[in-house]
Design a protein around this motif. Structure first.
Motif: not given
Lengths: 169, 158
Positions: A6-20, A37-50
């Motif tokens: 999960f972290l490998k998939a979502v961490l690279p764009f954390k700065d972009k999320v933050f800047r937006l 908050e956004l990363y909580f949500k992503l983590w909660k929905n991690k099953e659907k991310l695929g």
């Protein structure tokens, strides 16, 4: 999906999320909360991310929507304006101050743009996404995105020229 | 990069028709520090964009929210309110008991006082009856005296 995947998939764009988020919410603290908050949500929905082709675009859309919600909610009614510290090297002090002024001017100019243009200029000129991705993120047609982007760029340019000519800040 | 080319790219840029590669050319040109004077406004724009790209999210992201502790707080508050309820109830019972004891002591004291006064009353009654007896003794003595006087008178009359 494991935590490391999960972290490998979502961490690279954390700065972009933050800047937006910061572009839309202005205050750094708010933007940090939004990112968290956004990363909580992503983590909660991690099953659907695929299921999503482009997780990053999906995350940016979520960020955009979350920030809009925040702006609408009463909780965020007392947002503060926070300017970051602009760093500059090897220019004379006068030039430095002038430059700093104009740079923070750009910040203000973008702040005054309509939300939609704000997001698009952030995604294009700062994050450098291609048009396809931006269309997906903001759920707009390519022509509409181009028109909004062109308007935003022209507005900023014209305002800068105006300030430059009249010396009004 | 020749100036004419840059100017052409800028026109395209303002119409939002540049590709990412072309925008990169503009970016490198305007952030190089060697910009034609009449294009300085764009340098400011691109300078701002570049500087904004370097802003990063410095905090660590927590994936497991502090919901557990929030839940604990919920249960804690429930427990606290229960404890408060129980303690108030126990306190009330204890207080009632104490109140009853105080009341009982007061009643007892009052009764004692009453009985003391009653005893005093008794004494007074005894005293009265003593005096009454004395009186009746005196009266009976008087009767004896009267009788003897009557007998004496009868004898004298004969």
């Amino acid at each position: 999906m494991k935590q490391s995947d999960f972290l490998k998939a979502v961490l690279p764009f954390k700065d972009k999320v933050f800047r937006l988020a910061k572009r839309l919410l202005v205050s750094t603290e708010e933007a940090e909360d939004a990112t968290q908050e956004l990363y909580f949500k992503l983590w909660k929905n991690k099953e659907k991310l695929g299921e999503y082709k482009n997780v990053e675009a999906f995350a940016m859309t979520m960020t955009k929507n979350y920030c809009f919600d925040r702006l609408k909610s009463k909780q965020a009614s007392n947002l503060t304006l926070v300017h970051s510290n602009y760093k500059e090297k090897d220019t004379s002090l006068e030039k430095k101050i002038e430059y700093k002024d104009s740079v923070s001017n750009v910040h203000k100019l973008i702040e005054n743009l309509p939300e939609q243009q704000k997001i698009i200029i952030q995604l294009r000129d700062i994050e450098q996404y291609d048009f396809e991705e931006i269309c997906e993120m903001v759920d707009m047609k390519p022509t509409a995105v181009r028109v909004a982007l062109s308007r935003a760029r022209k507005t900023i340019r014209e305002e800068l020229i105006k300030q430059h000519n009249y010396g009004v800040s | 990069m020749e100036l004419a080319n840059i100017e052409k790219l800028i026109e395209k840029y303002l119409e939002a028709e540049t590709s990412l590669q072309e925008e990169n050319i503009l970016r490198t040109y305007f952030t190089s520090g060697n910009v034609a004077p009449h294009l300085e406004d764009y340098a400011i724009m691109f300078g701002y964009f570049k500087q904004n790209q370097s802003e990063t999210f410095t905090k660590t992201i927590k994936l497991k929210p502090e919901k557990k502790s929030k839940k604990n707080f919920k249960w804690l508050s429930v427990a606290a309110s229960l404890a408060l309820l129980v303690s108030v109830y126990v306190g009330k019972v204890q207080y009632d008991k104490y109140q009853q004891r105080v009341y009982f002591a007061q009643v007892k004291e009052a009764l004692e006082k009453v009985s003391f006064q009653l005893n005093k009353g008794n004494d007074a009654l005894y005293a009265v009856s003593d005096n009454l007896n004395k009186g009746s003794d005196a009266v009976s003595q008087l009767k004896i005296y009267e009788n003897t006087a009557n007998t004496v008178l009868k004898k004298v009359n004969y």
